[in-house]
Design a protein around this motif. Structure first.
Motif, mmCIF file in Angstrom:
data_model
loop_
_atom_site.group_PDB
_atom_site.id
_atom_site.type_symbol
_atom_site.label_atom_id
_atom_site.label_comp_id
_atom_site.label_asym_id
_atom_site.label_seq_id
_atom_site.Cartn_x
_atom_site.Cartn_y
_atom_site.Cartn_z
ATOM 1 N N THR A 1 51.739 54.541 33.079
ATOM 2 C CA THR A 1 51.180 53.189 33.198
ATOM 3 C C THR A 1 51.934 52.356 34.224
ATOM 4 O O THR A 1 51.353 51.451 34.827
ATOM 5 C CB THR A 1 51.191 52.475 31.831
ATOM 6 N N ARG B 1 49.897 51.463 37.770
ATOM 7 C CA ARG B 1 49.479 50.141 37.323
ATOM 8 C C ARG B 1 48.552 49.495 38.362
ATOM 9 O O ARG B 1 48.848 49.475 39.558
ATOM 10 C CB ARG B 1 50.721 49.271 37.109
ATOM 11 N N TRP C 1 45.584 49.506 29.142
ATOM 12 C CA TRP C 1 46.528 50.358 29.889
ATOM 13 C C TRP C 1 45.804 51.572 30.479
ATOM 14 O O TRP C 1 45.991 51.887 31.659
ATOM 15 C CB TRP C 1 47.646 50.844 28.960
ATOM 16 N N PHE C 2 44.986 52.240 29.644
ATOM 17 C CA PHE C 2 44.396 53.522 29.998
ATOM 18 C C PHE C 2 42.905 53.365 30.274
ATOM 19 O O PHE C 2 42.080 53.408 29.368
ATOM 20 C CB PHE C 2 44.621 54.522 28.859
#
Length: 501
Positions: free
Chosen positions: A460, A464, A361-362
């Motif tokens: 997120t 994205r 995600w990060f």
């Protein structure tokens, strides 16, 4: 990348410069093409001072198709053709790709032979016909050689790393162009396809998912998913692979955009598991059987469990598969290679696994625009590691925060600005990783749990599969929380000294 392990190799290593061969001529430094000269407008850099020379301007890569023949231990370990599909963002009579230390035999643009020249880590290409703005075009580069690993403190050795039976590839921040021509900066993400040929008895594991049968064959077992700290017991439905029996190409495809440094192709002998988590995420896990500190069933189960838990906290899983790979590589780090983080022979402690999977995600889906904002990757992944630790060991994020905050005289923690640490401190375990995580915990305390996790999910979702900056994160924080937080972020990210609580 997990920073605690990185620093173990720091002190004994010195930086080295990767030697550059010319563009296919038999003698280093002797070009077979007439000189193309310097390219006006400095398109040979993305302008990121943390990685000077990396990246290029003038085009946007859409897709990399890498046809690779990898022969570990041979005089020429890599023979490849890179087909790069891109879009011109301005009129181009020439453009640059990043490439180091390999011999280029031929370059074609849209099927026509193009003039090319090597200057330092740049491959300068002049198409037979100029490219108009917004034109889609394809570059094919035929090249070969043995990639040289990079050795730079505090990371140690990274890039193309030889193992006893193959190759381990982990390229943060600037190792991609040591093994394939690229626009080597996270600001230019693209989809990928790897077509890999390896010697009989070996296999290749890359990002994404295989086309056809999973390398290694079929049959075998897949583990159940345990509670935190558990190992699980086998149940049916997975895949176990030991070695490929024929030198047939193995194809892996990455369906979602990926930064070049996150690409990996690992060659060797692996046990493989393939399954679907209870939450519905496809998971592919591989372990070199000579690494005796990692049980593949437990590792596979842990990948499933952590992935599903982070979906609840951070939002939908951003890619088509998850998993991980442990190889017998003598490196001191793990890296969040997209969909399939890679770990050296030290194994896969579940805290490190949590850190690397949080990067999906990060850092991988939401990527930095420039490396000065690396805390958006490492601070967030470290905080996810703290969250997982509470579930697995009972040590809470507040306890982790308090232990660090008590270190009043720790200059590495308080005297390096987390939001702009400088090139030499971009992988500082204290300033970037730990203080980054502390910033998030302090934010959580300030806005409350409900708003904090709403912020993470909005972050997120909004960015994205794209790139973002610290200022964009602050904007989302202020939008969701309804608070004006300039002073808070100034104290935690940019000011020197320990912030007041």
């Amino acid at each position: 990348m997990n920073g605690a392990l990185v620093l173990a190799l720091a002190g004994s290593l010195t930086a080295c410069q990767i030697p550059i061969r010319d563009d296919g001529g038999p003698t280093p430094g002797a070009s077979s093409e007439p000189g193309l000269g310097a390219v006006p407008g400095a398109p040979d850099s993305a302008g990121d001072t943390y990685v000077p020379g990396d990246g290029n301007t003038g085009y946007d890569v859409q897709h990399y198709k890498l046809n690779l023949d990898i022969r570990p231990g041979q005089a020429t370990e890599l023979t490849g053709v890179a087909e790069i599909t891109a879009k011109a963002t301005k009129p181009l009579t020439r453009f640059n790709l990043d490439l180091s230390g390999l011999t280029v035999a031929e370059v074609k643009v849209d099927g026509a032979v193009a003039r090319h020249e090597r200057q330092a880590s740049e491959l300068i290409v002049a198409p037979a016909k100029p490219l108009a703005k917004d034109a889609a075009f394809t570059v094919a580069v035929r090249y070969s050689g043995t990639p040289r690993p990079v050795a730079k403190p505090p990371l140690g050795t990274y890039g193309w790393v030889r193992t006893t039976d193959g190759v381990f590839v982990a390229c943060q921040p600037s190792g991609a162009h040591t093994w394939y021509p690229s626009n080597d900066h996270p600001s230019d993400k693209a989809t990928f396809e790897f077509q890999v040929t390896v010697p009989p008895g070996l296999t290749a594991i890359a990002n994404g998912e295989p086309v056809g049968e999973l390398p290694g064959g079929s049959g075998g077992q897949s583990p159940t998913v345990p509670g935190p700290g558990g190992t699980g017991a086998p149940s049916g439905g997975g895949v176990i692979g030991v070695a490929r029996r024929a030198a047939a190409p193995i194809t892996w495809r990455v369906k979602e955009p990926m930064a070049p440094y996150l690409a990996t192709v690992n060659v060797g002998r692996f046990d493989v598991r393939d399954g679907t988590s209870p939450g519905g995420v496809k998971v592919i896990t591989a372990v070199d059987p000579t690494v005796d500190n990692t049980d593949i069933n437990a590792f596979h189960a842990k990948n499933m469990q952590i992935t599903d838990e982070f979906v609840k906290l951070f939002g939908p899983y951003p890619f088509s598969s998850s998993g991980g790979l442990v190889d017998n590589a003598n490196v001191g780090f793990a890296l969040e290679t997209q969909t399939r983080p890679v770990y050296g022979s030290f194994g896969a402690d579940e805290g490190i696994v949590a850190h690397e999977l949080a990067h999906m995600w990060f850092g991988d889906s939401v990527s930095v625009t420039q490396w000065k904002d690396i805390w958006l990757n490492e601070g967030f992944a470290t905080y996810a590691e703290w969250i997982w630790s509470e579930r697995a060991t009972g040590v809470t994020p507040q306890q982790a925060f308090d232990e660090l905050y008590a270190q009043e005289g720790n200059g590495a923690l308080w005297d390096i600005p987390t939001g702009s640490p400088g090139r030499t401190n971009m992988f500082s375990s204290d300033a970037v990783y730990n203080r980054g995580a502390m910033t998030l915990h302090a934010l959580r305390k300030k806005v409350g749990d409900a708003k904090f996790f709403e912020i993470l999910k909005k972050w997120t979702q909004t960015y994205r599969h794209s790139n973002a900056t610290t200022q964009q994160f602050i904007a989302i924080v202020e939008e969701v929380s309804g608070q004006q937080l300039d002073d808070f972020f100034q104290a935690w990210l940019y000011s020197r000294g320990r912030p007041a609580l």
